[in-house]
Design an enzyme around this catalytic site. Structure first.
Site, short mmCIF file in Angstrom:
data_model
loop_
_atom_site.label_atom_id
_atom_site.label_comp_id
_atom_site.label_asym_id
_atom_site.label_seq_id
_atom_site.Cartn_x
_atom_site.Cartn_y
_atom_site.Cartn_z
CG HIS A 109 -0.27 0.18 2.45
ND1 HIS A 109 0.44 -0.72 3.06
CD2 HIS A 109 -0.08 1.33 3.30
CE1 HIS A 109 1.07 -0.41 4.26
NE2 HIS A 109 0.71 0.76 4.37
N1 UDP Z 1 -3.00 -6.02 9.06
C1 UDP Z 1 -4.33 -6.63 9.30
N2 UDP Z 1 -5.11 -6.87 8.06
C2 UDP Z 1 -4.64 -6.56 6.90
C3 UDP Z 1 -3.34 -6.09 6.52
C4 UDP Z 1 -2.57 -5.81 7.70
O1 UDP Z 1 -4.78 -6.54 10.13
O2 UDP Z 1 -5.37 -6.95 5.79
C5 UDP Z 1 -2.14 -5.56 10.04
C6 UDP Z 1 -0.70 -6.43 10.10
O3 UDP Z 1 -0.84 -7.53 10.58
C7 UDP Z 1 0.20 -5.13 10.88
C8 UDP Z 1 -0.83 -3.91 10.35
O4 UDP Z 1 -2.09 -4.17 9.87
O5 UDP Z 1 -0.35 -5.44 12.31
C9 UDP Z 1 0.24 -3.60 9.72
O6 UDP Z 1 -0.39 -2.19 9.06
P1 UDP Z 1 -0.05 -1.19 7.78
O7 UDP Z 1 0.48 -2.14 6.70
O8 UDP Z 1 -1.41 -0.66 7.35
O9 UDP Z 1 0.90 -0.32 8.31
P2 UDP Z 1 2.40 -0.31 8.41
O10 UDP Z 1 2.68 -1.02 9.34
O11 UDP Z 1 2.91 -0.16 7.08
O12 UDP Z 1 2.63 1.10 8.96
#
Ligand code: UDP
Length: 365
Positions: A210
């Site tokens: 994303h």
């Molecule tokens: N996650 C979730 N469902 C999904 C995709 C991700 O629960 O369909 C969780 C994942 O396990 C992690 C978090 O969301 O704990 C990560 O979020 P994201 O990728 O949006 O943000 P980033 O970590 O890149 O800041």
């Protein structure tokens, strides 16, 4: 003590749930020193399966405030958040403002509080990708600069802050381990298999993507999808499609199907835990998933040219895949590697308790 937790994005709900649990435990054990937590949701993530589901599944206290600020440019979003958060802080007068990670909600919460001389505690402090084109990098560096307690998830974060001279400043830098590990351990036995994947058991890859640098360029996004379809020739893949990515795929009219590709909407955390526990590989540009792959002993391919979780690359648990055409090679390299998952890179799952103890003992208030 009164604290305001500012959050707005999916990974922040997961982190905040661990802190809210630790606060409840503290309050049960210390009725004379109760911490009152007020949750302020900026509304940055607002789809039911990107927000509400997490509050329900993880029993996070209902937000007292929801600003409903989303779907705007970075400046407009951060500016509107700043204005509204300031008003709330002036009314509530908390002793602390807690912010997490690197989103616009993080920066707006920290900026509003520090201008009012309310101390800020930054959880997941000290991470650096050294790529100033990433909005996340700007948010995390600025938030660190105006925080009074900087809670680091690992040694790398601590070293980054030391190099930036934080030891000389009148702030506290505390290594707690990673608060996401608290959540992963707590919910490991509550995993739920997604209903849409009834026919799937093991031996599949989980994909999430994303980040703006991957989704906003039509050529790059299309190249990823083409290489993904090639990968599906030999590998089942579950692609949990983030709303931003879904919108870009629709905007660029990129359509794709494969019998080995399971396209699903974003799942709740308990379902993601099931996917992580049962998959054989993680493909992602998410910061959180790179670590969770390690927590669940799964090899990871990161769809970026750099990562702030460098120790995972150093131990071989993660490999960077900076270009879409490297996808198949990166996957086969990672599947062949023998990876040691035993090092405690992210502590032992007690970050939230340490954070609560540090806050109650702090003299920054
Ligand atoms: N996650 C979730 N469902 C999904 C995709 C991700 O629960 O369909 C969780 C994942 O396990 C992690 C978090 O969301 O704990 C990560 O979020 P994201 O990728 O949006 O943000 P980033 O970590 O890149 O800041």
């Amino acid at each position: 003590m009164k604290i305001i937790t500012v959050l707005g994005a999916r990974p922040q709900f997961i982190k905040a749930s661990a802190l809210s649990r630790a606060i409840s435990r503290h309050n049960e054990l210390n009725p004379e020193k109760v911490i009152t937590e007020i949750i302020l949701h900026t509304g940055q993530h607002f789809d039911h399966n990107m927000s509400q589901t997490f509050f329900e599944d993880m029993a996070i206290p209902k937000p007292t405030y929801n600003l409903d600020i989303n779907s705007l440019s970075h400046g407009a979003m951060t500016g509107r958040m700043l204005e509204k958060i300031e008003k709330i802080l002036l009314t509530e007068k908390p002793d602390w403002v807690i912010v997490y990670g690197d989103t616009n909600s993080t920066l707006a919460g920290a900026l509003a509080a520090s201008k009012l001389h309310i101390p800020v505690a930054h959880i997941e402090s000290g991470l650096r990708s050294f790529n100033m084109k990433m909005p996340e990098e700007i948010n995390r560096i600025l938030t660190d600069q105006i925080s009074k307690i900087l809670f680091c998830p690992n040694d790398t974060a601590l070293e980054n802050l030391n190099k930036e001279g934080f030891v000389e400043k009148p702030v506290s830098v505390v290594k707690t381990g990673d608060i996401m590990l608290d959540s992963a351990l707590h919910y490991k036995n509550s995993a739920i298999k997604p209903k849409s994947l009834i026919s799937l058991d093991t031996n599949f890859a989980v994909l999430t993507m994303h980040r703006a640098e991957n989704t906003d360029n039509p050529q790059r996004l299309n190249d990823y999808i083409e290489n993904l379809l090639d990968l599906c020739g030999t590998q089942k893949v579950v692609f949990a499609i983030h709303p931003r990515t879904a919108a870009k795929l629709a905007q660029f009219n990129i359509q794709f199907e494969h019998e080995n590709l399971f396209k699903i909407d974003p799942v709740g955390y308990l379902e993601m835990i099931w996917l992580l526990d049962n998959c054989s590989l993680v493909l992602t540009d998410s910061g959180g998933l790179q670590k969770e792959a390690f927590f669940f002993h799964k090899p990871c391919v990161t769809l970026r040219s750099e990562t702030e979780w460098t120790e995972l690359v150093e131990v071989g648990a993660n490999i960077l895949c900076p270009e879409p055409e490297n996808l198949l090679l990166s996957v086969s390299t990672q599947l062949k590697r023998s990876i040691n998952y035993n090092s405690a890179l992210y502590g032992c799952g007690s970050a939230a308790q340490q954070i609560v103890e540090t806050l109650t003992e702090s003299n920054h208030v």
